[in-house]
Design an enzyme around this catalytic site. Structure first.
Site, PDB file in Angstrom:
ATOM      1  N   GLY A   1      50.144  43.940  42.992  1.00  0.00           N
ATOM      2  CA  GLY A   1      50.466  43.350  44.282  1.00  0.00           C
ATOM      3  C   GLY A   1      51.928  43.035  44.539  1.00  0.00           C
TER       4      GLY A   1
ATOM      5  N   LYS B   1      48.723  30.253  49.777  1.00  0.00           N
ATOM      6  CA  LYS B   1      47.715  29.815  50.750  1.00  0.00           C
ATOM      7  C   LYS B   1      47.421  28.318  50.679  1.00  0.00           C
ATOM      8  CE  LYS B   1      44.994  33.979  51.635  1.00  0.00           C
ATOM      9  NZ  LYS B   1      43.636  34.549  51.538  1.00  0.00           N
TER      10      LYS B   1
ATOM     11  N   GLU C   1      54.922  36.759  41.990  1.00  0.00           N
ATOM     12  CA  GLU C   1      53.582  36.988  42.524  1.00  0.00           C
ATOM     13  C   GLU C   1      53.682  37.332  43.998  1.00  0.00           C
ATOM     14  OE1 GLU C   1      50.657  37.629  42.154  1.00  0.00           O
ATOM     15  OE2 GLU C   1      49.415  36.113  41.241  1.00  0.00           O
TER      16      GLU C   1
ATOM     17  N   ASP D   1      46.313  32.588  45.721  1.00  0.00           N
ATOM     18  CA  ASP D   1      45.095  32.378  46.519  1.00  0.00           C
ATOM     19  C   ASP D   1      44.242  31.331  45.805  1.00  0.00           C
ATOM     20  OD1 ASP D   1      42.797  32.619  48.026  1.00  0.00           O
ATOM     21  OD2 ASP D   1      42.826  34.796  48.118  1.00  0.00           O
TER      22      ASP D   1
HETATM   23  C1  PRP Z   1      45.783  39.614  43.715  1.00  0.00           C
HETATM   24  C2  PRP Z   1      47.210  39.257  44.055  1.00  0.00           C
HETATM   25  C3  PRP Z   1      47.513  38.142  43.091  1.00  0.00           C
HETATM   26  C4  PRP Z   1      46.161  37.484  42.872  1.00  0.00           C
HETATM   27  C5  PRP Z   1      46.106  36.220  43.647  1.00  0.00           C
HETATM   28  O1  PRP Z   1      45.830  40.498  42.663  1.00  0.00           O
HETATM   29  O2  PRP Z   1      48.065  40.357  43.904  1.00  0.00           O
HETATM   30  O3  PRP Z   1      48.017  38.622  41.875  1.00  0.00           O
HETATM   31  O4  PRP Z   1      45.182  38.402  43.339  1.00  0.00           O
HETATM   32  O5  PRP Z   1      44.820  35.695  43.687  1.00  0.00           O
HETATM   33  P1  PRP Z   1      44.356  34.411  42.885  1.00  0.00           P
HETATM   34  O6  PRP Z   1      45.369  33.330  43.130  1.00  0.00           O
HETATM   35  O7  PRP Z   1      43.026  34.112  43.545  1.00  0.00           O
HETATM   36  O8  PRP Z   1      44.214  34.757  41.445  1.00  0.00           O
HETATM   37  P2  PRP Z   1      44.623  41.459  42.288  1.00  0.00           P
HETATM   38  O9  PRP Z   1      43.906  40.869  41.127  1.00  0.00           O
HETATM   39  O10 PRP Z   1      43.825  41.781  43.501  1.00  0.00           O
HETATM   40  O11 PRP Z   1      45.321  42.746  41.750  1.00  0.00           O
HETATM   41  P3  PRP Z   1      46.511  43.576  42.424  1.00  0.00           P
HETATM   42  O12 PRP Z   1      47.760  42.774  42.185  1.00  0.00           O
HETATM   43  O13 PRP Z   1      46.475  44.844  41.641  1.00  0.00           O
HETATM   44  O14 PRP Z   1      46.218  43.773  43.879  1.00  0.00           O
END
Ligand code: PRP
Length: 200
Positions: free
Chosen positions: A69, A156, A124, A128
């Site tokens: 991400g 968020k 990051e 979330d």
């Molecule tokens: C997403 C985003 C953050 C994380 C945040 O990654 O990129 O790293 O979730 O969410 P959280 O605070 O609820 O943990 P994801 O695991 O979808 O992988 P990606 O980075 O490959 O999209």
């Protein structure tokens, strides 16, 4: 054009993004543009300046981007940090194909760069549920860095048990499912140059 009817630069940015997004999404709808490319760029520039001024000239600073991400954010951010830094990555994944966090984090790549005595900044795209950072920060702390900070583009502020606070936050984000600028839904939309929300 009279001042009261003129579109501000920010409004024009949004209008442009609205016009262009169907080409990026193949016509799939977005709910709304939340942050335009210009707005993101200006904020990333500010974050880069703040980070550059936060450390001494002899400090070793290592930015660790959480993939996938953060790849767009990290790429833009490092070019706004006018001081020597190193860059590495962590690959973790917590989301499946749904639009809520699954609560599980898988570590798929661990950086080989030594962290002892280094000033680490975890980069990051979004905080979330906080699950990803809660899971990862302890293992980075155990590597004995000189300091350990978080720079998140979006926060968020919905996480209930966040164990680590971000020192740098780009935007306090609305609690919508956000895509673009690296953020995905089922791997789609990462390449949008702006951040948008998906229809519910
Ligand atoms: C997403 C985003 C953050 C994380 C945040 O990654 O990129 O790293 O979730 O969410 P959280 O605070 O609820 O943990 P994801 O695991 O979808 O992988 P990606 O980075 O490959 O999209």
């Amino acid at each position: 054009m009279k001042a009261e009817t003129a579109l501000s630069h920010r409004d024009m940015e949004y209008e442009e993004a609205e016009r262009e997004f169907p080409a990026y999404t193949g016509g799939r709808p977005l709910q709304r543009i939340v942050y335009s490319a210009g707005e993101i760029g200006a904020r990333v520039e500010e974050l880069g300046e703040e980070i550059a001024h936060a450390y001494g000239p002899d400090d070793g600073v290592l930015l660790v981007g959480l993939l996938k991400g953060s790849f767009v954010f990290l790429g833009d951010l490092v070019r706004c940090i006018r001081r020597p830094i190193h860059v590495d990555f962590l690959v973790a994944s917590s989301y499946g194909k749904g639009t809520t966090s699954s609560g599980e984090v898988k570590l798929l790549y661990d950086p080989s760069t030594p962290m002892r005595g280094q000033h680490i900044i975890v980069v990051e795209d979004i905080i979330d549920s906080g699950t990803t950072l809660n899971r990862l920060m302890g293992s980075l702390e155990a590597r004995d860095p000189a300091s350990l900070e978080i720079c998140a583009l979006l926060h968020k502020h919905v996480a209930k048990n966040l164990e680590y606070e971000a020192r740098w936050i780009g935007f306090d984000a609305p609690n919508e499912f956000l895509v673009g600028y690296g953020l995905d839904h089922a791997e789609d939309f990462r390449h949008l140059p702006f951040i948008a929300s998906l229809p519910t």
